[in-house]
Design a protein around this motif. Structure first.
Motif, PDB file in Angstrom:
ATOM      1  N   PRO A  25       0.840  -1.093  -0.055  1.00 49.49           N
ATOM      2  CA  PRO A  25      -0.090   0.079   0.214  1.00 49.49           C
ATOM      3  C   PRO A  25       0.738   1.291   0.006  1.00 49.49           C
ATOM      4  O   PRO A  25       0.451   2.064  -0.777  1.00 49.49           O
ATOM      5  N   GLU A  26       1.939   1.263   0.647  1.00 49.47           N
ATOM      6  CA  GLU A  26       2.793   2.496   0.753  1.00 49.47           C
ATOM      7  C   GLU A  26       3.570   2.482  -0.775  1.00 49.47           C
ATOM      8  O   GLU A  26       3.618   3.827  -1.076  1.00 49.47           O
ATOM      9  N   GLY A  27       3.701   1.581  -1.395  1.00 46.33           N
ATOM     10  CA  GLY A  27       4.256   1.909  -2.730  1.00 46.33           C
ATOM     11  C   GLY A  27       3.286   2.213  -3.593  1.00 46.33           C
ATOM     12  O   GLY A  27       3.764   2.990  -4.444  1.00 46.33           O
ATOM     13  N   ALA A  28       2.166   1.812  -3.445  1.00 48.72           N
ATOM     14  CA  ALA A  28       1.165   2.304  -4.323  1.00 48.72           C
ATOM     15  C   ALA A  28       0.900   3.779  -4.213  1.00 48.72           C
ATOM     16  O   ALA A  28       0.623   4.697  -5.188  1.00 48.72           O
ATOM     17  N   ALA A  29       0.860   4.387  -2.996  1.00 45.87           N
ATOM     18  CA  ALA A  29       0.509   5.492  -2.312  1.00 45.87           C
ATOM     19  C   ALA A  29       1.774   6.375  -3.143  1.00 45.87           C
ATOM     20  O   ALA A  29       1.516   7.696  -3.658  1.00 45.87           O
ATOM     21  N   ALA A  30       3.114   5.927  -3.094  1.00 42.12           N
ATOM     22  CA  ALA A  30       4.195   6.662  -3.578  1.00 42.12           C
ATOM     23  C   ALA A  30       4.086   6.930  -5.047  1.00 42.12           C
ATOM     24  O   ALA A  30       4.301   7.839  -5.601  1.00 42.12           O
ATOM     25  N   LEU A  31       3.577   5.899  -5.953  1.00 40.23           N
ATOM     26  CA  LEU A  31       3.357   5.971  -7.181  1.00 40.23           C
ATOM     27  C   LEU A  31       2.306   6.989  -7.527  1.00 40.23           C
ATOM     28  O   LEU A  31       2.701   7.954  -8.341  1.00 40.23           O
ATOM     29  N   LEU A  35       2.698  10.546  -9.553  1.00 35.98           N
ATOM     30  CA  LEU A  35       2.087  10.859 -10.637  1.00 35.98           C
ATOM     31  C   LEU A  35       1.555  12.070 -10.627  1.00 35.98           C
ATOM     32  O   LEU A  35       1.342  12.948 -11.367  1.00 35.98           O
ATOM     33  N   GLU A  36       0.654  12.404  -9.378  1.00 37.15           N
ATOM     34  CA  GLU A  36       0.033  13.763  -9.177  1.00 37.15           C
ATOM     35  C   GLU A  36       1.157  14.892  -8.985  1.00 37.15           C
ATOM     36  O   GLU A  36       0.731  16.106  -9.881  1.00 37.15           O
ATOM     37  N   ASN A  37       2.182  14.611  -8.663  1.00 37.64           N
ATOM     38  CA  ASN A  37       3.168  15.787  -8.765  1.00 37.64           C
ATOM     39  C   ASN A  37       3.869  16.007 -10.104  1.00 37.64           C
ATOM     40  O   ASN A  37       3.492  17.259 -10.474  1.00 37.64           O
ATOM     41  N   LEU A  38       3.959  15.062 -10.767  1.00 40.01           N
ATOM     42  CA  LEU A  38       4.431  15.252 -12.354  1.00 40.01           C
ATOM     43  C   LEU A  38       3.288  16.046 -12.970  1.00 40.01           C
ATOM     44  O   LEU A  38       3.801  16.995 -13.625  1.00 40.01           O
ATOM     45  N   LEU A  82       3.761   5.722 -15.272  1.00 37.89           N
ATOM     46  CA  LEU A  82       2.849   5.483 -14.173  1.00 37.89           C
ATOM     47  C   LEU A  82       1.279   5.123 -14.231  1.00 37.89           C
ATOM     48  O   LEU A  82       1.032   4.402 -13.586  1.00 37.89           O
ATOM     49  N   GLN A  83       0.924   5.718 -15.211  1.00 38.91           N
ATOM     50  CA  GLN A  83      -0.521   5.414 -15.490  1.00 38.91           C
ATOM     51  C   GLN A  83      -0.504   4.016 -15.629  1.00 38.91           C
ATOM     52  O   GLN A  83      -1.498   3.380 -15.417  1.00 38.91           O
ATOM     53  N   ARG A  84       0.117   3.424 -16.717  1.00 42.73           N
ATOM     54  CA  ARG A  84      -0.058   2.089 -17.234  1.00 42.73           C
ATOM     55  C   ARG A  84       0.449   1.138 -15.821  1.00 42.73           C
ATOM     56  O   ARG A  84      -0.350   0.018 -15.721  1.00 42.73           O
ATOM     57  N   ARG A  85       1.109   1.441 -15.288  1.00 40.37           N
ATOM     58  CA  ARG A  85       1.720   0.801 -14.091  1.00 40.37           C
ATOM     59  C   ARG A  85       0.659   0.752 -13.077  1.00 40.37           C
ATOM     60  O   ARG A  85       0.429  -0.246 -12.531  1.00 40.37           O
ATOM     61  N   LEU A  86       0.025   1.794 -12.655  1.00 40.49           N
ATOM     62  CA  LEU A  86      -0.935   1.841 -11.760  1.00 40.49           C
ATOM     63  C   LEU A  86      -1.961   1.094 -12.309  1.00 40.49           C
ATOM     64  O   LEU A  86      -3.018   0.471 -11.313  1.00 40.49           O
ATOM     65  N   ASP A  87      -2.597   0.663 -13.417  1.00 39.23           N
ATOM     66  CA  ASP A  87      -3.700   0.123 -14.026  1.00 39.23           C
ATOM     67  C   ASP A  87      -3.247  -1.455 -13.643  1.00 39.23           C
ATOM     68  O   ASP A  87      -4.051  -2.023 -13.695  1.00 39.23           O
ATOM     69  N   LEU A  88      -2.035  -1.661 -13.717  1.00 38.50           N
ATOM     70  CA  LEU A  88      -1.419  -3.329 -13.627  1.00 38.50           C
ATOM     71  C   LEU A  88      -1.407  -3.803 -12.135  1.00 38.50           C
ATOM     72  O   LEU A  88      -1.456  -4.835 -11.990  1.00 38.50           O
ATOM     73  N   ILE A  89      -1.114  -2.800 -11.349  1.00 42.07           N
ATOM     74  CA  ILE A  89      -0.487  -3.263  -9.957  1.00 42.07           C
ATOM     75  C   ILE A  89      -1.646  -3.866  -9.138  1.00 42.07           C
ATOM     76  O   ILE A  89      -2.878  -3.654  -9.367  1.00 42.07           O
ATOM     77  N   LYS A  90      -1.200  -4.666  -8.443  1.00 42.43           N
ATOM     78  CA  LYS A  90      -1.967  -5.406  -7.309  1.00 42.43           C
ATOM     79  C   LYS A  90      -1.442  -4.904  -5.995  1.00 42.43           C
ATOM     80  O   LYS A  90      -0.483  -5.403  -5.360  1.00 42.43           O
ATOM     81  N   VAL A  91      -2.404  -4.334  -5.105  1.00 43.72           N
ATOM     82  CA  VAL A  91      -1.952  -3.965  -3.853  1.00 43.72           C
ATOM     83  C   VAL A  91      -2.170  -5.074  -2.952  1.00 43.72           C
ATOM     84  O   VAL A  91      -3.168  -5.577  -2.804  1.00 43.72           O
ATOM     85  N   ILE A 122      10.495  -7.675   1.364  1.00 43.60           N
ATOM     86  CA  ILE A 122      10.323  -7.906  -0.028  1.00 43.60           C
ATOM     87  C   ILE A 122       8.979  -7.330  -0.376  1.00 43.60           C
ATOM     88  O   ILE A 122       8.045  -7.264   0.030  1.00 43.60           O
ATOM     89  N   VAL A 123       9.385  -6.459  -1.237  1.00 46.10           N
ATOM     90  CA  VAL A 123       8.424  -5.627  -1.987  1.00 46.10           C
ATOM     91  C   VAL A 123       8.364  -5.669  -3.472  1.00 46.10           C
ATOM     92  O   VAL A 123       8.910  -6.303  -3.880  1.00 46.10           O
ATOM     93  N   GLY A 124       7.376  -4.855  -3.860  1.00 44.98           N
ATOM     94  CA  GLY A 124       7.288  -4.905  -5.525  1.00 44.98           C
ATOM     95  C   GLY A 124       8.490  -4.157  -6.278  1.00 44.98           C
ATOM     96  O   GLY A 124       9.208  -3.461  -5.498  1.00 44.98           O
ATOM     97  N   ALA A 125       8.637  -4.516  -7.649  1.00 47.49           N
ATOM     98  CA  ALA A 125       9.782  -4.205  -8.232  1.00 47.49           C
ATOM     99  C   ALA A 125       9.775  -2.326  -8.178  1.00 47.49           C
ATOM    100  O   ALA A 125      10.914  -1.898  -8.259  1.00 47.49           O
ATOM    101  N   ASP A 126       8.717  -1.692  -8.111  1.00 45.89           N
ATOM    102  CA  ASP A 126       8.497  -0.118  -8.162  1.00 45.89           C
ATOM    103  C   ASP A 126       9.173   0.396  -6.831  1.00 45.89           C
ATOM    104  O   ASP A 126       9.289   1.551  -6.727  1.00 45.89           O
ATOM    105  N   GLU A 127       9.398  -0.628  -5.896  1.00 48.71           N
ATOM    106  CA  GLU A 127       9.635  -0.131  -4.491  1.00 48.71           C
ATOM    107  C   GLU A 127      11.216  -0.529  -4.036  1.00 48.71           C
ATOM    108  O   GLU A 127      11.500   0.008  -2.860  1.00 48.71           O
ATOM    109  N   LEU A 128      11.924  -0.766  -4.976  1.00 55.51           N
ATOM    110  CA  LEU A 128      13.160  -1.380  -4.729  1.00 55.51           C
ATOM    111  C   LEU A 128      13.848  -0.298  -4.052  1.00 55.51           C
ATOM    112  O   LEU A 128      14.020   0.918  -4.654  1.00 55.51           O
ATOM    113  N   ASN A 129      14.623  -0.471  -2.968  1.00 55.07           N
ATOM    114  CA  ASN A 129      15.410   0.362  -2.290  1.00 55.07           C
ATOM    115  C   ASN A 129      16.183  -0.432  -1.440  1.00 55.07           C
ATOM    116  O   ASN A 129      16.178  -0.557  -0.275  1.00 55.07           O
ATOM    117  N   PRO A 130      17.659  -0.822  -1.941  1.00 49.96           N
ATOM    118  CA  PRO A 130      18.445  -1.313  -1.483  1.00 49.96           C
ATOM    119  C   PRO A 130      18.980  -0.769  -0.087  1.00 49.96           C
ATOM    120  O   PRO A 130      19.442  -1.421   1.144  1.00 49.96           O
TER     121      PRO A 130
END
Length: 176
Positions: A25-31, A35-38, A82-91, A122-130
């Motif tokens: 949920p945190e990753g989805a909110a960040a995306l 998007l909103e900021n851009l 981001l628009q396409r990715r947000l349509d595909l993701i599963k929270v 373990i998070v989604g690929a969009d949240e990667l932060n080593p």
């Protein structure tokens, strides 16, 4: 004369591997926030700057105009992604059926053969932060950890290293 294949052979990039659609949920909110900021903040500023630079005349030698158009293309590309990715993701929200095993969203504490302790989530690929310990579910380590439980051993053949699982937690890291 070179054929089209020869001219563009150096530019070929194989398609990237398909990424998992899972996200916290945190990753989805960040995306969504990005998007909103851009869309609401950055794009209008760049669009205005490009309009002002275009009004100055000769666009072919106008660095502000050329740079602004380039920035606008990059922003538009990211917005589209981001628009396409947000349509595909599963929270993934909530605990798994068996919280004693490692699944998506888990914080896992490992100890290696040299008694070094490591913490990963373990998070989604969009949240990667080593640097924050967040590894993609598509990574070799995460794939090796999925389904394991406390005191299980994980071997990574590519690294000739082994890890023992000493803790599994599904609580947010800020509250641990």
């Amino acid at each position: 004369m070179k054929s089209a294949h020869q001219r563009f052979a150096g530019r070929y990039r194989p398609p990237s591997p398909k990424r998992s659609p899972l996200i916290t949920p945190e990753g989805a909110a960040a995306l969504k926030k990005e998007l909103e900021n851009l869309w609401r903040n950055q794009r209008p500023v760049i669009t205005q700057a490009v309009s002002e630079a275009a009004a100055l005349g000769d666009r072919s030698e106008n660095a502000e105009y050329i740079y602004g158009k380039k920035m606008l293309r990059e922003i538009d590309s990211r917005i589209l992604y981001l628009q396409r990715r947000l349509d595909l993701i599963k929270v993934v929200d909530g605990l798994p059926a068996d919280p004693n095993k490692v699944y998506f969203g888990a914080w896992v504490t490992l100890i290696d053969d040299d008694d070094n302790e490591r913490h990963y989530r373990i998070v989604g690929a969009d949240e990667l932060n080593p640097s924050a310990g967040c590894i993609s579910i598509d990574s070799p380590l995460a794939l090796a950890l999925i389904g394991k439980q406390l005191d299980d051993r994980v071997e990574l053949n590519d690294l000739d290293r082994g890890y023992d699982i000493i803790a599994i937690n599904y609580v947010n890291a800020t509250s641990t």
